[in-house]
Design a protein around this motif. Structure first.
Motif, PDB file in Angstrom:
ATOM      1  N   HIS A  39       0.728  -1.205   0.018  1.00 20.36           N
ATOM      2  CA  HIS A  39       0.201  -0.118   0.048  1.00 20.36           C
ATOM      3  C   HIS A  39       0.679   1.216  -0.024  1.00 20.36           C
ATOM      4  O   HIS A  39       2.199   1.212   0.251  1.00 20.36           O
ATOM      5  N   THR A  41       1.114   3.317   2.131  1.00 17.86           N
ATOM      6  CA  THR A  41       1.421   3.565   3.305  1.00 17.86           C
ATOM      7  C   THR A  41       2.829   2.821   3.592  1.00 17.86           C
ATOM      8  O   THR A  41       3.436   2.994   4.857  1.00 17.86           O
ATOM      9  N   TRP A  98      -8.199   9.248  -3.996  1.00 19.64           N
ATOM     10  CA  TRP A  98      -6.834   9.534  -4.106  1.00 19.64           C
ATOM     11  C   TRP A  98      -6.370   9.055  -5.508  1.00 19.64           C
ATOM     12  O   TRP A  98      -6.788   8.502  -6.237  1.00 19.64           O
ATOM     13  N   SER A 121       1.156   3.875  -4.910  1.00 19.49           N
ATOM     14  CA  SER A 121       1.546   5.082  -4.341  1.00 19.49           C
ATOM     15  C   SER A 121       0.580   6.128  -4.997  1.00 19.49           C
ATOM     16  O   SER A 121      -0.091   5.982  -5.710  1.00 19.49           O
TER      17      SER A 121
END
Length: 123
Positions: A39, A41, A98, A121
């Protein structure tokens, strides 16, 4: 004659459709058993964990609007696809849209592409 590039792009589009539809059976059929997702993150999830979070609603994808897709590497049995989409999702209770870039690492197995892993990303 199989068009490897077009087949890889279709794989990406199916992936996004099944993700939004929460169709974990179809989505799972695109993923290798050893698949993992990194992910944005940095969290790494196995195929089973990611699909279970989609099924439970902890990760809910409302829409994915493709903006750009390209194949950066292509051989008869390997491909790397970079797809950029605006993804409206609720991830562990936090909803946002996103600009999500997915790098799909694909391998040709038994005559069709399988997603081996994805690096996510923002772009």
């Amino acid at each position: 004659m199989i068009d490897l590039k077009q087949d890889a792009i279709e794989m990406y589009r199916k992936h996004n459709k099944y993700m939004v539809d929460a169709d974990i059976e179809q989505l799972g059929s695109l993923l290798d058993d050893e698949f993992h997702l990194v992910h944005m993150t940095g969290m790494v999830q196995s195929k089973q964990k990611w699909l279970s979070e989609i099924q439970s609603g902890q990760m809910h994808y409302f829409s994915s609007t493709e903006e750009h897709v390209t194949i950066t590497e292509l051989t008869d049995n390997q491909a790397i696809l970079v797809g950029q989409s605006q993804v409206d999702a609720s991830i562990h209770g936090s909803r946002n849209t996103w600009p999500l870039q997915l790098i799909l690492h694909l391998s040709m197995i038994d005559g069709h592409w399988m997603i081996m892993h994805i690096d996510a990303s923002m772009y």
